[in-house]
Design an enzyme around this catalytic site. Structure first.
Site, PDB file in Angstrom:
ATOM      1  N   THR A  44       0.821  -1.206   0.000  1.00 20.65           N
ATOM      2  CA  THR A  44       0.000   0.000   0.000  1.00 20.65           C
ATOM      3  C   THR A  44       0.856   1.257   0.000  1.00 20.65           C
ATOM      4  OG1 THR A  44      -1.608  -1.287   1.267  1.00 20.65           O
ATOM      5  CG2 THR A  44      -1.999   1.066   1.123  1.00 20.65           C
ATOM      6  N   TYR A 132       5.332 -12.264   5.135  1.00 22.93           N
ATOM      7  CA  TYR A 132       4.171 -11.691   4.443  1.00 22.93           C
ATOM      8  C   TYR A 132       3.805 -12.603   3.285  1.00 22.93           C
ATOM      9  CZ  TYR A 132       1.511  -8.123   1.771  1.00 22.93           C
ATOM     10  OH  TYR A 132       0.561  -7.427   1.065  1.00 22.93           O
ATOM     11  N   LYS A 160       1.971 -12.058   8.225  1.00 26.71           N
ATOM     12  CA  LYS A 160       0.811 -11.377   7.652  1.00 26.71           C
ATOM     13  C   LYS A 160       0.235 -12.316   6.603  1.00 26.71           C
ATOM     14  CE  LYS A 160      -0.560  -7.359   4.883  1.00 26.71           C
ATOM     15  NZ  LYS A 160      -0.107  -6.134   4.184  1.00 26.71           N
ATOM     16  N   ILE A 202      -2.751  -6.157   9.438  1.00 22.66           N
ATOM     17  CA  ILE A 202      -2.029  -5.079   8.766  1.00 22.66           C
ATOM     18  C   ILE A 202      -2.973  -4.633   7.662  1.00 22.66           C
ATOM     19  CG2 ILE A 202       0.013  -4.436   7.434  1.00 22.66           C
ATOM     20  CD1 ILE A 202       1.595  -6.462   9.100  1.00 22.66           C
TER      21      ILE A 202
END
Length: 291
Positions: A44, A132, A160, A202
């Site tokens: 992001t 992640y 994540k 997250i």
């Protein structure tokens, strides 16, 4: 240490450069609204189009403004193990509390390759690491059995999970137990993941409604499941709107509509279509985020 609503914060731009003032104000707003952690330089945050100096600058600003009030988890992943080590060491030097490392993309390593990649990074750096897993972007899925092996390393503390696959998340938590903290990387699954034993998220959507997202996790932790459920359904239209085009296009557009940042991207990302922009504005108005 890493739980609750941790925002995958955007990187504001102005005339092609990082808009440092807007970024600082965003961070302060998040802390005021109750966000539990800041995650700069992730998907992001458009990390893939930041050069090294910009990447480090974003981490530096975040650490400085946060000033130890909440955790800073810096995105430091790469599909090159050596590069990931280099960026993680720099994040550590800049004062980040932990590093978030995406699975290597494009080169599509095996499960053994993934294990060796993360173990090498953990062996050669000194801060907590959060894996992640986002196969929709990387084309590689780190399996629960591999995560369980990595969870034996004292510096690998979390993951994540952005597969959206609750069967996989359930197996992951069953295999790892308390050895690793599981965080949602898909806002649609935040509440479900908590029910399975996850500890937080997250979040993309937290960029635009930090107070409500933080309150959802606070309610769950207090045992107020009904309030957490109500917030989940309140946030659902926003979660959907954040992905009507490629992330982070909708969330940055929303923040621009809210007057928080300039509506500016780096190619190959570009502005939203007018049709989708109108749909987004309608959702934001319904949520009371714009007039």
């Amino acid at each position: 240490m890493f739980k609750g609503s941790m925002v995958a914060i955007v990187t504001p731009f102005k005339k092609g450069k990082i808009d440092e003032k807007a970024f600082e104000k965003l961070i302060e707003w998040h802390i005021k609204e109750g966000t539990h952690g800041i995650v700069p330089c992730g998907t992001t945050g458009e990390a893939s189009t930041l050069d090294y100096e910009e990447h480090y600058k974003v981490i530096e600003i975040t650490v400085k403004v946060v000033n130890k009030r909440i955790p800073v988890i810096a995105g430091t992943g790469s599909n090159s193990t050596d590069e990931a080590i280099m960026i993680t060491k720099k994040a550590e030097k800049l004062g980040a509390d932990a590093a978030l490392l995406v699975t290597p993309y494009y080169n599509k390593p095996t499960q053994e390759g993934l294990y060796r990649h993360y173990k090498e990074i953990a062996d050669k750096t000194g801060i907590p690491l959060i894996l992640y897993n986002v196969p929709g972007r990387t084309s590689v899925n780190i399996l629960p059995q591999t995560v369980a092996r990595l969870a034996e390393h004292p510096r690998i503390v979390g993951i994540k999970e952005a597969t959206g696959d609750m069967k996989q998340v359930s197996e992951l938590i069953r295999l790892c137990g308390d050895k690793i903290t599981v965080l949602s990387g898909d806002d649609f699954t935040n509440l479900t993941l908590l029910a399975l034993g996850g500890k937080g998220a997250i979040s993309v959507t937290a960029n635009i409604c930090p107070k409500d997202m933080a309150e959802l996790f606070n309610a769950w932790e207090k045992g107020d499941i009904e309030h957490a459920r109500k917030l989940h359904y309140k946030l659902e239209p926003l979660n959907k709107a954040m992905f009507i085009e490629t992330n982070p296009i909708p969330v940055k557009t929303a923040l621009a509509m809210m007057g928080k940042i300039k509506e500016e991207f780096r190619l190959p990302l570009c502005e939203m279509s007018q049709t989708n922009k109108e749909k987004l504005a309608e959702v934001l108005r319904s949520a009371g985020l714009i007039k």
